[in-house]
Design an enzyme around this catalytic site. Structure first.
Site, short mmCIF file in Angstrom:
data_model
loop_
_atom_site.label_atom_id
_atom_site.label_comp_id
_atom_site.label_asym_id
_atom_site.label_seq_id
_atom_site.Cartn_x
_atom_site.Cartn_y
_atom_site.Cartn_z
N PRO A 262 0.79 -1.23 0.00
CA PRO A 262 0.00 0.00 0.00
C PRO A 262 0.83 1.28 0.00
O PRO A 262 0.25 2.37 0.05
CB PRO A 262 -0.77 -0.12 1.32
CG PRO A 262 0.17 -0.85 2.22
CD PRO A 262 0.93 -1.81 1.36
N LEU A 263 2.15 1.18 -0.03
CA LEU A 263 2.97 2.38 0.14
C LEU A 263 3.21 3.11 -1.18
O LEU A 263 3.17 2.50 -2.25
CB LEU A 263 4.32 2.01 0.76
CG LEU A 263 4.29 1.22 2.07
CD1 LEU A 263 5.69 1.08 2.63
CD2 LEU A 263 3.37 1.86 3.10
N CYS A 264 3.53 4.40 -1.04
CA CYS A 264 3.75 5.22 -2.23
C CYS A 264 5.23 5.17 -2.61
O CYS A 264 5.90 6.21 -2.67
CB CYS A 264 3.34 6.66 -1.95
SG CYS A 264 1.79 6.76 -1.08
N THR A 265 5.75 3.98 -2.82
CA THR A 265 7.13 3.85 -3.27
C THR A 265 7.25 2.58 -4.10
O THR A 265 6.61 1.56 -3.80
CB THR A 265 8.14 3.78 -2.09
OG1 THR A 265 9.34 3.18 -2.56
CG2 THR A 265 7.63 2.96 -0.92
N ILE B 162 4.38 5.40 6.87
CA ILE B 162 3.12 5.80 6.22
C ILE B 162 1.90 5.42 7.07
O ILE B 162 0.76 5.48 6.62
CB ILE B 162 3.04 5.34 4.74
CG1 ILE B 162 4.37 5.68 4.03
CG2 ILE B 162 1.87 5.98 4.00
CD1 ILE B 162 4.37 5.84 2.54
#
Ligand SMILES: Cc1ncc(COP(=O)(O)O)c(C=O)c1O
Length: 416
Positions: free
Chosen positions: A351-354, A392
């Site tokens: 789910p992370l933005c990376t 996050i």
């Protein structure tokens, strides 16, 4: 890959789906029956020579440590925090050893005051500090000296000696340093410790490494005129994480090194030999369950985006000491129960933005849809404890213990 030693396999998906439904996802599910079977297997092959010490760093879950209390011989901790966890789980401090290259004075004081079994001294500086703390507390602290051999055979996923390393006293410096430690009045050297490499899947390399240990132990005992009470062998036993990995054959290890271990034990009849390990016992007894939140078709690739990724399971994302990211063994919970899902290569992300938050690339699985559960194998060690859980600010992963078919939530780190 690693097949469960118990008949859990038949019921695995029911437990995993049950845990997800009751306690939410992402979740770690640990099966104590499987740990028990692995311990029995380990003892059946190597128990003639060795007692077993569990490295808390691999899984410090308090419920698990409590379950282990009457089953394992000793524990190894690597911080004051792990000491507190072990004590809260009911472990007698006398059964605990304490390793770690940068122990703080407060940790040394807490451990010595608690009646720690053995302090594993990693440097002269630490020995002097521990000696001063022991003097202040009016104690003589039993210690093991950690030695770093000059060579580690090829085949270990992580290497702690055989090159410049922060761990222990390099064997090249032992002649100069060990007599100085031996002269400290409030420490009593009762043995030696080596942990020079881990995650090894080659029997021959394990045997070769233990051969090196025996040589170092013999030479050092002779030089110090030491009749050791305890010698700790850092096991280094690896587990299969990736498709195509083969599990270690403990019978092969026992056959390969048994005669030499027997002769060594005969030369040190009053010495307790101990195998120190973590992942071998608990790794294959744990599964990480994550739910598909969304599916994206992107430029010809199907991507299942899950609610737990690198934040909850750093190791499975390939960012915990892996040189090249490789997929862990994983399966869709329920398989293809309807018989309608095509097997398809899919990417699995968290789910992370990376872009490094990836749990799988081109994994062949029954087609994943929104709401599906995915189970990653080999996650019983270095799970939540080795993950950046707060990154996050997603929910903490649940931890669930399955014992004899009964399930209970044992989450250590909660939201908030
Ligand atoms: C000193 C020490 N003991 C025990 C372990 C446990 O290793 P494993 O979980 O691979 O058995 C490690 C791992 O890094 C370690 O450094």
């Amino acid at each position: 890959m690693c097949s469960p030693l118990t008949d859990l396999a038949a019921d695995l998906d029911r437990h995993l789906a049950g845990a997800a439904a009751r306690f939410g996802t992402p979740a770690y599910v640990y099966a104590t029956d499987e740990i028990e079977a692995r311990l029995a297997h380990l003892r059946a092959h190597l128990g003639r020579w060795f007692a077993v010490s569990f490295a808390v760093k691999s899984n410090p879950n308090p419920a698990l440590l409590g379950w282990m209390r009457d089953r394992l011989d000793c524990l190894d901790i690597s911080s004051g925090g792990e000491l507190a966890l072990a004590r809260e789980a009911g472990w007698d401090a006398a059964k605990i050893s304490f390793t770690g290259p940068a122990k703080r004075e407060t940790e040394l004081r807490a451990a010595i005051r608690a009646g720690l079994g053995e302090l594993v001294v990693e440097s002269l500086r630490e020995a002097r500090l521990a000696d001063a703390v022991a003097a202040e507390l009016g104690r003589v602290q039993p210690v093991l000296i950690r030695l770093a051999p000059a060579r580690v055979p090829k085949g270990f996923g992580d290497q702690m000696a055989g090159r410049p390393s922060p761990f222990g006293v390099d064997v090249e410096d032992a002649d100069e340093i060990l007599p100085q430690i031996a002269a400290l009045p409030n420490l009593r050297i009762i043995g030696l410790h080596i942990y020079s490499g881990t995650q090894c899947l080659k029997s021959q390399a394990i045997c070769e490494n233990w051969r090196i240990f025996m040589q170092v132990f013999s030479d050092t005992c002779a030089a110090l005129d030491l009749r050791p009470e305890k010698l700790i062998f850092g096991a280094g036993l690896g587990i299969p994480y990736h498709p195509g990995d083969n599990a270690l054959d403990l019978a092969e290890i026992a056959a390969g090194i048994g005669p030499e271990l027997g002769a060594f034990a005969a030369r040190f009849p009053a010495t307790r030999l101990v195998l120190e390990l973590g992942r071998y016992l608990v790794g294959p007894a744990g599964w990480f369950v994550t739910r598909v939140v969304s599916v994206k078709q992107s430029r010809g690739t199907r991507i299942a985006i899950c609610d737990g990724g690198l934040n909850a399971n750093l190791a499975a994302s390939g960012n915990f000491g892996m040189v090249l990211r490789r997929n862990y063994v994983m399966h869709r919970v329920g398989g293809d129960e309807s018989g309608t899902r095509p097997q398809e290569k899919q990417d699995i992300s968290g789910p992370l933005c990376t872009s490094i938050d990836k749990l799988g690339g081109g994994v062949l699985l029954p087609r994943l849809d929104e709401g599906d559960l995915l189970a990653i194998h080999g996650c019983g060690a270095y799970g939540p404890t080795a993950s950046p859980l707060h990154f996050i600010s997603h929910p903490m992963p649940a931890e669930v213990l399955v014992t004899g078919g009964q399930m209970r939530e044992v989450t250590r780190i909660r939201d908030g």
